[in-house]
Design a protein around this motif. Structure first.
Motif, PDB file in Angstrom:
ATOM      1  N   UNK A  50     -12.930   6.476   4.339  1.00 51.37           N
ATOM      2  CA  UNK A  50     -12.181   5.991   3.183  1.00 51.37           C
ATOM      3  C   UNK A  50     -11.429   4.712   3.483  1.00 51.37           C
ATOM      4  N   UNK A  51     -10.856   4.612   4.673  1.00 47.47           N
ATOM      5  CA  UNK A  51     -10.149   3.395   5.063  1.00 47.47           C
ATOM      6  C   UNK A  51     -11.115   2.224   5.191  1.00 47.47           C
ATOM      7  N   UNK A  52     -12.315   2.502   5.632  1.00 48.92           N
ATOM      8  CA  UNK A  52     -13.343   1.471   5.757  1.00 48.92           C
ATOM      9  C   UNK A  52     -13.790   0.990   4.376  1.00 48.92           C
ATOM     10  N   UNK A  53     -14.074   1.937   3.476  1.00 48.30           N
ATOM     11  CA  UNK A  53     -14.609   1.592   2.149  1.00 48.30           C
ATOM     12  C   UNK A  53     -13.528   1.055   1.219  1.00 48.30           C
ATOM     13  N   UNK A  54     -12.427   1.793   1.071  1.00 48.77           N
ATOM     14  CA  UNK A  54     -11.408   1.429   0.092  1.00 48.77           C
ATOM     15  C   UNK A  54     -10.320   0.526   0.646  1.00 48.77           C
ATOM     16  N   UNK A 104      -9.193  13.551   0.929  1.00 46.41           N
ATOM     17  CA  UNK A 104      -8.516  13.019   2.115  1.00 46.41           C
ATOM     18  C   UNK A 104      -9.011  11.608   2.434  1.00 46.41           C
ATOM     19  N   UNK A 105     -10.312  11.406   2.297  1.00 45.67           N
ATOM     20  CA  UNK A 105     -10.879  10.077   2.541  1.00 45.67           C
ATOM     21  C   UNK A 105     -10.367   9.062   1.546  1.00 45.67           C
ATOM     22  N   UNK A 106     -10.295   9.449   0.284  1.00 44.44           N
ATOM     23  CA  UNK A 106      -9.773   8.566  -0.757  1.00 44.44           C
ATOM     24  C   UNK A 106      -8.323   8.204  -0.469  1.00 44.44           C
ATOM     25  N   UNK A 107      -7.525   9.205  -0.120  1.00 41.10           N
ATOM     26  CA  UNK A 107      -6.104   8.967   0.167  1.00 41.10           C
ATOM     27  C   UNK A 107      -5.949   7.999   1.341  1.00 41.10           C
ATOM     28  N   UNK A 108      -6.734   8.198   2.395  1.00 40.44           N
ATOM     29  CA  UNK A 108      -6.647   7.303   3.551  1.00 40.44           C
ATOM     30  C   UNK A 108      -6.937   5.859   3.184  1.00 40.44           C
ATOM     31  N   UNK A 109      -7.975   5.661   2.389  1.00 42.15           N
ATOM     32  CA  UNK A 109      -8.339   4.308   1.973  1.00 42.15           C
ATOM     33  C   UNK A 109      -7.324   3.682   1.043  1.00 42.15           C
ATOM     34  N   UNK A 110      -6.833   4.462   0.095  1.00 45.16           N
ATOM     35  CA  UNK A 110      -5.847   3.953  -0.862  1.00 45.16           C
ATOM     36  C   UNK A 110      -4.547   3.602  -0.145  1.00 45.16           C
ATOM     37  N   UNK A 111      -4.124   4.448   0.783  1.00 46.71           N
ATOM     38  CA  UNK A 111      -2.893   4.154   1.512  1.00 46.71           C
ATOM     39  C   UNK A 111      -3.036   2.906   2.378  1.00 46.71           C
ATOM     40  N   UNK A 112      -4.219   2.716   2.953  1.00 43.20           N
ATOM     41  CA  UNK A 112      -4.454   1.502   3.743  1.00 43.20           C
ATOM     42  C   UNK A 112      -4.382   0.275   2.838  1.00 43.20           C
ATOM     43  N   UNK A 113      -5.023   0.356   1.664  1.00 43.36           N
ATOM     44  CA  UNK A 113      -4.979  -0.772   0.727  1.00 43.36           C
ATOM     45  C   UNK A 113      -3.554  -1.035   0.266  1.00 43.36           C
ATOM     46  N   UNK A 114      -2.798   0.022   0.004  1.00 43.11           N
ATOM     47  CA  UNK A 114      -1.407  -0.102  -0.417  1.00 43.11           C
ATOM     48  C   UNK A 114      -0.581  -0.800   0.662  1.00 43.11           C
ATOM     49  N   UNK A 115      -0.791  -0.409   1.889  1.00 44.80           N
ATOM     50  CA  UNK A 115      -0.072  -1.018   3.007  1.00 44.80           C
ATOM     51  C   UNK A 115      -0.403  -2.501   3.130  1.00 44.80           C
ATOM     52  N   UNK A 116      -1.680  -2.842   2.989  1.00 46.80           N
ATOM     53  CA  UNK A 116      -2.099  -4.243   3.087  1.00 46.80           C
ATOM     54  C   UNK A 116      -1.497  -5.065   1.951  1.00 46.80           C
ATOM     55  N   UNK A 117      -1.533  -4.520   0.727  1.00 51.49           N
ATOM     56  CA  UNK A 117      -0.972  -5.248  -0.414  1.00 51.49           C
ATOM     57  C   UNK A 117       0.523  -5.467  -0.273  1.00 51.49           C
ATOM     58  N   UNK A 118       1.233  -4.439   0.159  1.00 54.00           N
ATOM     59  CA  UNK A 118       2.672  -4.559   0.323  1.00 54.00           C
ATOM     60  C   UNK A 118       3.019  -5.531   1.434  1.00 54.00           C
ATOM     61  N   UNK A 119       2.238  -5.510   2.497  1.00 52.26           N
ATOM     62  CA  UNK A 119       2.483  -6.436   3.596  1.00 52.26           C
ATOM     63  C   UNK A 119       2.223  -7.874   3.165  1.00 52.26           C
ATOM     64  N   UNK A 120       1.179  -8.077   2.353  1.00 48.33           N
ATOM     65  CA  UNK A 120       0.860  -9.416   1.861  1.00 48.33           C
ATOM     66  C   UNK A 120       1.961  -9.935   0.940  1.00 48.33           C
ATOM     67  N   UNK A 121       2.606  -9.030   0.231  1.00 45.67           N
ATOM     68  CA  UNK A 121       3.690  -9.419  -0.677  1.00 45.67           C
ATOM     69  C   UNK A 121       5.058  -9.282  -0.006  1.00 45.67           C
ATOM     70  N   UNK A 122       5.033  -8.996   1.305  1.00 43.40           N
ATOM     71  CA  UNK A 122       6.255  -8.894   2.117  1.00 43.40           C
ATOM     72  C   UNK A 122       7.217  -7.841   1.585  1.00 43.40           C
ATOM     73  N   UNK A 123       6.659  -6.646   1.281  1.00 43.30           N
ATOM     74  CA  UNK A 123       7.476  -5.519   0.813  1.00 43.30           C
ATOM     75  C   UNK A 123       7.355  -4.374   1.777  1.00 43.30           C
ATOM     76  N   UNK A 124       8.384  -3.560   1.817  1.00 37.52           N
ATOM     77  CA  UNK A 124       8.353  -2.357   2.619  1.00 37.52           C
ATOM     78  C   UNK A 124       8.259  -1.149   1.705  1.00 37.52           C
ATOM     79  N   UNK A 125       7.499  -0.119   2.161  1.00 43.71           N
ATOM     80  CA  UNK A 125       7.416   1.129   1.396  1.00 43.71           C
ATOM     81  C   UNK A 125       8.540   2.043   1.778  1.00 43.71           C
TER      82      UNK A 125
END
Length: 125
Positions: A50-54, A104-125
């Motif tokens: 999921x992290x690889x795909x999403x 579980x795979x979907x959640x892993x990928x979505x959380x990775x994407x969320x982390x990348x987006x927040x980091x790109x926008x300089x936000x902390x979760x």
């Protein structure tokens, strides 16, 4: 916070709830506990996929080998402990546990994407 990607947060939360529901439903549908434990011990594989795909994450050969070793070792221990026990597993139970792993795979990928987006926008979760 309204600045956070709400859709990704909702997808992650829904995926986690659905994963828990599907695991519980798999046991209620007749999946034996040792098989459910074995399936969930392999959770890292769908999370990596999921992290690889999403999420666009890449993994080194070492990381893949480590995941395979962990899943393989856990499988051996779980199968060894349950070798003297007999139990049947329903098709519905297997379908539910596979759905749980998919969530579980979907959640892993979505959380990775969320982390990348927040980091790109300089936000902390």
């Amino acid at each position: 916070n309204s600045n956070l990607p709400q859709q990704l947060l909702a997808m992650s939360g829904l995926g986690q709830v659905m994963s828990k529901y599907c695991l519980s439903a798999s046991l209620a549908a007749g999946l034996s506990f040792p098989v459910a434990t074995l399936a969930k011990s392999a959770k890292m594989v769908p999370v990596m996929i999921g992290s690889l795909i999403f999420g666009g994450q890449t993994f080194s050969t070492r990381q893949i080998s480590q995941a395979a070793a962990i899943v393989g070792g856990t499988s051996l221990v779980t199968l060894g402990e349950g070798s003297g026990k007999s139990g049947s597993n329903s098709a519905a139970g297997i379908a539910f546990v596979l759905a749980a792993l998919g969530c579980d795979g979907l959640v892993g990928g979505v959380q990775k994407r969320l982390k990348v987006q927040c980091k790109a926008q300089n936000r902390k979760l």
